[in-house]
Scaffold this motif. Structure first.
Motif, PDB file in Angstrom:
ATOM      1  N   LEU A  79       0.812  -1.215   0.000  1.00  0.00           N
ATOM      2  CA  LEU A  79       0.000   0.000   0.000  1.00  0.00           C
ATOM      3  C   LEU A  79       0.848   1.269   0.000  1.00  0.00           C
ATOM      4  O   LEU A  79       0.514   2.241  -0.683  1.00  0.00           O
ATOM      5  CB  LEU A  79      -0.961   0.008   1.185  1.00  0.00           C
ATOM      6  N   ALA A  80       1.928   1.305   0.759  1.00  0.00           N
ATOM      7  CA  ALA A  80       2.732   2.521   0.885  1.00  0.00           C
ATOM      8  C   ALA A  80       3.298   2.963  -0.464  1.00  0.00           C
ATOM      9  O   ALA A  80       3.347   4.157  -0.759  1.00  0.00           O
ATOM     10  CB  ALA A  80       3.860   2.309   1.891  1.00  0.00           C
ATOM     11  N   ALA A 112     -10.253   0.283  -2.098  1.00  0.00           N
ATOM     12  CA  ALA A 112     -10.644   0.481  -0.699  1.00  0.00           C
ATOM     13  C   ALA A 112      -9.581   1.253   0.075  1.00  0.00           C
ATOM     14  O   ALA A 112      -9.900   1.986   1.012  1.00  0.00           O
ATOM     15  CB  ALA A 112     -10.919  -0.864  -0.025  1.00  0.00           C
ATOM     16  N   ALA A 113      -8.323   1.122  -0.333  1.00  0.00           N
ATOM     17  CA  ALA A 113      -7.221   1.831   0.330  1.00  0.00           C
ATOM     18  C   ALA A 113      -7.018   3.238  -0.229  1.00  0.00           C
ATOM     19  O   ALA A 113      -6.139   3.955   0.222  1.00  0.00           O
ATOM     20  CB  ALA A 113      -5.934   1.021   0.200  1.00  0.00           C
ATOM     21  N   GLY A 114      -7.800   3.609  -1.237  1.00  0.00           N
ATOM     22  CA  GLY A 114      -7.702   4.948  -1.806  1.00  0.00           C
ATOM     23  C   GLY A 114      -6.659   5.109  -2.895  1.00  0.00           C
ATOM     24  O   GLY A 114      -6.335   6.235  -3.278  1.00  0.00           O
ATOM     25  N   LEU A 115      -6.137   4.014  -3.417  1.00  0.00           N
ATOM     26  CA  LEU A 115      -5.153   4.099  -4.496  1.00  0.00           C
ATOM     27  C   LEU A 115      -5.864   4.322  -5.829  1.00  0.00           C
ATOM     28  O   LEU A 115      -6.942   3.771  -6.059  1.00  0.00           O
ATOM     29  CB  LEU A 115      -4.324   2.810  -4.581  1.00  0.00           C
ATOM     30  N   LEU A 158      -4.868   0.915 -13.575  1.00  0.00           N
ATOM     31  CA  LEU A 158      -5.574   2.145 -13.245  1.00  0.00           C
ATOM     32  C   LEU A 158      -6.813   1.760 -12.448  1.00  0.00           C
ATOM     33  O   LEU A 158      -7.622   0.937 -12.884  1.00  0.00           O
ATOM     34  CB  LEU A 158      -5.938   2.911 -14.500  1.00  0.00           C
ATOM     35  N   ILE A 159      -6.949   2.330 -11.268  1.00  0.00           N
ATOM     36  CA  ILE A 159      -8.016   1.957 -10.329  1.00  0.00           C
ATOM     37  C   ILE A 159      -9.068   3.067 -10.311  1.00  0.00           C
ATOM     38  O   ILE A 159      -8.846   4.105  -9.689  1.00  0.00           O
ATOM     39  CB  ILE A 159      -7.462   1.724  -8.910  1.00  0.00           C
ATOM     40  N   PRO A 160     -10.179   2.874 -11.011  1.00  0.00           N
ATOM     41  CA  PRO A 160     -11.213   3.915 -10.984  1.00  0.00           C
ATOM     42  C   PRO A 160     -11.924   3.929  -9.634  1.00  0.00           C
ATOM     43  O   PRO A 160     -11.971   2.915  -8.931  1.00  0.00           O
ATOM     44  CB  PRO A 160     -12.170   3.490 -12.102  1.00  0.00           C
ATOM     45  N   PRO A 161     -12.472   5.077  -9.265  1.00  0.00           N
ATOM     46  CA  PRO A 161     -13.202   5.127  -7.991  1.00  0.00           C
ATOM     47  C   PRO A 161     -14.434   4.222  -8.052  1.00  0.00           C
ATOM     48  O   PRO A 161     -14.919   3.885  -9.120  1.00  0.00           O
ATOM     49  CB  PRO A 161     -13.618   6.594  -7.849  1.00  0.00           C
ATOM     50  N   ALA A 162     -14.924   3.869  -6.886  1.00  0.00           N
ATOM     51  CA  ALA A 162     -16.086   2.963  -6.807  1.00  0.00           C
ATOM     52  C   ALA A 162     -17.313   3.574  -7.442  1.00  0.00           C
ATOM     53  O   ALA A 162     -17.522   4.738  -7.485  1.00  0.00           O
ATOM     54  CB  ALA A 162     -16.377   2.621  -5.348  1.00  0.00           C
TER      55      ALA A 162
END
Length: 162
Positions: A79-80, A112-115, A158-162
């Motif tokens: 995560l970091a 979920a971690a905001g990435l 690429l992680i789109p928002p929920a």
């Protein structure tokens, strides 16, 4: 998030790894045919240690049959740094959707971690897999002898928002 699929070998679920999984994960890494030949030295002494599992978001894909529960794949999300550090699927389970299940789970954990993205430096033979599950090629990581004697493709999920 609890994910599951039902490949030919029976139901597969994803759960958080625990310290006692370390030996199984080490065997999975060292036994991977993707690291035969010129890549063998890279994993010959590699170990997934219990402290690594406790320090990072490590998840395992597990299949249950009438005889036993087996770990058939795993991933590690740092995560970091926003990096997919490890992703392995047992040779006998490849091509059955396990890797795709692990990537979907990783994306959910990252969200979920905001990435908003997750970087991965790929093993060269895995490049097609990462492209196939939606990762975008961003460059090439240079060789880093003696540990890694070859260039490696870099990707972003690429992680789109929920």
């Amino acid at each position: 998030m609890k994910s599951s699929i039902t490949p030919r070998s029976g139901p597969v679920t994803v759960r958080r790894a625990v310290a006692r999984d370390a030996r199984r994960l080490t065997r999975l890494v060292r036994g991977s045919r993707a690291y035969d030949g010129q890549y063998a030295d890279m994993v010959a002494d590699y170990r997934v240690r219990p402290d690594y599992i406790e320090a990072h978001r490590v998840f395992v894909a597990v299949t249950d049959d009438e005889r036993e529960s087996r770990v058939i794949g795993f991933y590690s999300l740092l995560l970091a740094s926003g990096e997919l550090d490890l992703l392995f699927v047992a040779d006998e389970a490849q091509g059955r959707g396990v890797g795709r299940l692990l990537v979907a789970h990783m994306e959910s954990e990252a969200r979920a971690a905001g990435l908003d993205r997750v970087r991965v430096v790929s093993h060269p033979p895995a490049e097609g897999f990462y492209r196939g599950v939606g990762a975008v090629r961003t460059g090439t990581a240079p060789a880093n002898p003696p540990a890694v004697g070859w260039e490696r493709p870099e990707f972003d999920f690429l992680i789109p928002p929920a």
